[in-house]
Structure formats: C-alpha cells, structure tokens
Enzyme design. Structure first.
Site, PDB file in Angstrom:
ATOM      1  N   GLU A   1       0.470   3.960   1.759  1.00 36.18           N
ATOM      2  CA  GLU A   1       1.070   4.538   3.234  1.00 36.18           C
ATOM      3  C   GLU A   1       2.057   3.851   3.897  1.00 36.18           C
ATOM      4  OE1 GLU A   1      -2.165   3.713   1.913  1.00 36.18           O
ATOM      5  OE2 GLU A   1      -3.642   4.098   3.154  1.00 36.18           O
TER       6      GLU A   1
ATOM      7  N   CYS B   1       0.411  -1.135   0.046  1.00 30.88           N
ATOM      8  CA  CYS B   1       0.115   0.113  -0.301  1.00 30.88           C
ATOM      9  C   CYS B   1       0.960   1.383   0.114  1.00 30.88           C
ATOM     10  CB  CYS B   1      -0.960   0.016   1.081  1.00 30.88           C
ATOM     11  SG  CYS B   1      -2.070  -1.327   1.305  1.00 30.88           S
TER      12      CYS B   1
ATOM     13  N   CYS C   1      -2.378  -1.190   6.936  1.00 33.34           N
ATOM     14  CA  CYS C   1      -1.712   0.092   7.294  1.00 33.34           C
ATOM     15  C   CYS C   1      -2.166   0.799   8.469  1.00 33.34           C
ATOM     16  CB  CYS C   1      -1.986   1.021   6.038  1.00 33.34           C
ATOM     17  SG  CYS C   1      -1.484   0.049   4.364  1.00 33.34           S
TER      18      CYS C   1
HETATM   19  N1  THU Z   1      -4.309   0.430  -0.842  1.00 32.42           N
HETATM   20  C1  THU Z   1      -3.226   1.138  -0.682  1.00 32.42           C
HETATM   21  O1  THU Z   1      -2.212   2.013  -1.219  1.00 32.42           O
HETATM   22  N2  THU Z   1      -3.510   2.099   0.126  1.00 32.42           N
HETATM   23  C2  THU Z   1      -5.070   1.404   1.355  1.00 32.42           C
HETATM   24  O2  THU Z   1      -4.697   1.804   2.346  1.00 32.42           O
HETATM   25  C3  THU Z   1      -6.037   0.735   0.228  1.00 32.42           C
HETATM   26  C4  THU Z   1      -5.596  -0.125  -0.756  1.00 32.42           C
HETATM   27  C5  THU Z   1      -4.295  -0.841  -2.784  1.00 32.42           C
HETATM   28  C6  THU Z   1      -3.706  -1.764  -2.539  1.00 32.42           C
HETATM   29  C7  THU Z   1      -4.036  -2.320  -3.856  1.00 32.42           C
HETATM   30  O3  THU Z   1      -2.738  -1.775  -4.664  1.00 32.42           O
HETATM   31  C8  THU Z   1      -5.150  -1.222  -4.460  1.00 32.42           C
HETATM   32  O4  THU Z   1      -4.717  -0.137  -3.684  1.00 32.42           O
HETATM   33  C9  THU Z   1      -6.306  -2.142  -4.473  1.00 32.42           C
HETATM   34  O5  THU Z   1      -6.562  -2.585  -3.290  1.00 32.42           O
END
Ligand code: THU
Length: 134
Positions: free
Chosen positions: A56, A54, A92
C-alpha cells in the site's frame, strides 16, 4: 468509481512483482488517481525485517514522488494469497489517513477473487492527522 473487475486483474499483476523472500506473503496494491492514472505497489522485504515496505505504502509513495498530492486518489485495491482478504496494517492506515480522502474506498481482495470494501475512515476511525496539530 465503484469496484470493477479489471481492478482485480491490475492488482494481481502488481502482486507478481512483490519481493517477499522472508515471509513468502506477497501483497499487491493498485492505486488509482482521480485523473485516471495508475500506480502499482508491492511489498519489498529486507533481511533486516523491520525495514520491509508494504504494498500500500509503496504505491502511495510512488504517486507522491511523481507529483500527486493528498486528495488526488480515487481508490486503492489490495490483494493477498490468503483465505480471507487481509486488511492494511496500522502503518499503512496512518499513511492513507495522511494522503487519502477519509471516504476513499479501500478494496481488499484475495486470490479467490473475494472482495471486502471499506474506507480510510472506517479502517482508522478517530485517526490522528495534521488537523490535530493546529
Ligand atoms: N504487508 C503489506 O504489504 N501490507 C500490509 O498491509 C500488511 C503486510 C507485507 C509486509 C511484509 O512484507 C508481509 O506483508 C508480511 O507481513
């Protein structure tokens, strides 16, 4: 420091580096340290889907790898392209609980420029932390 308009510019720039060929859901993160440094994060996906990282966490891991420690962070701003700003996933939230002050602001934005302000503690009330290991 409260939310400022340039946070949005920064986080949208970070989002542009997202690698999200599977979900096409690009996420950006803009992490500020208390001493004025900036770390950018973006989600980085993998063909083995659960390995995706992710935005974050990618910003926080970069800062820790660069020498910053828990409590050194001022705020994190996150952005997505969605009708509503989306909030950080559970993993996260747990990592923010570990590395950030409970009252650290988490600013959630979307491509319209909408912003929702929260804090680490609001996002993970009664969260598990190192204190629970004593
Ligand atoms: N994702 C994030 O980068 N941060 C979050 O808090 C929620 C989800 C990303 C993970 C994945 O690459 C995409 O969003 C879809 O879930």
């Amino acid at each position: 420091m409260t939310y400022q308009s340039h946070y949005f510019t920064e986080v949208r720039n970070a989002q542009a580096n997202a690698y999200a060929p599977y979900s096409n859901f690009k996420v950006g993160a803009y992490l500020r340290t208390k001493d004025g440094k900036t770390y950018y994060g973006a989600n980085v996906e993998n063909a083995a889907y659960p390995m995706s990282i992710c935005a974050e966490r990618s910003s926080l891991v970069a800062a820790i790898a660069d020498g910053y420690r828990p409590g050194d962070f001022e705020s994190i701003t996150v952005t997505v392209d969605a009708d509503e700003p989306s909030s950080p996933c559970g993993s996260c939230r747990q990592v923010m609980k570990e590395l950030c002050d409970d009252d650290m602001p988490v600013y959630m934005t979307n491509h319209h420029g909408d912003m929702i302000a929260s804090t680490v503690n609001e996002l993970l009330p009664l969260g598990f932390s190192g204190k629970d290991l004593n």
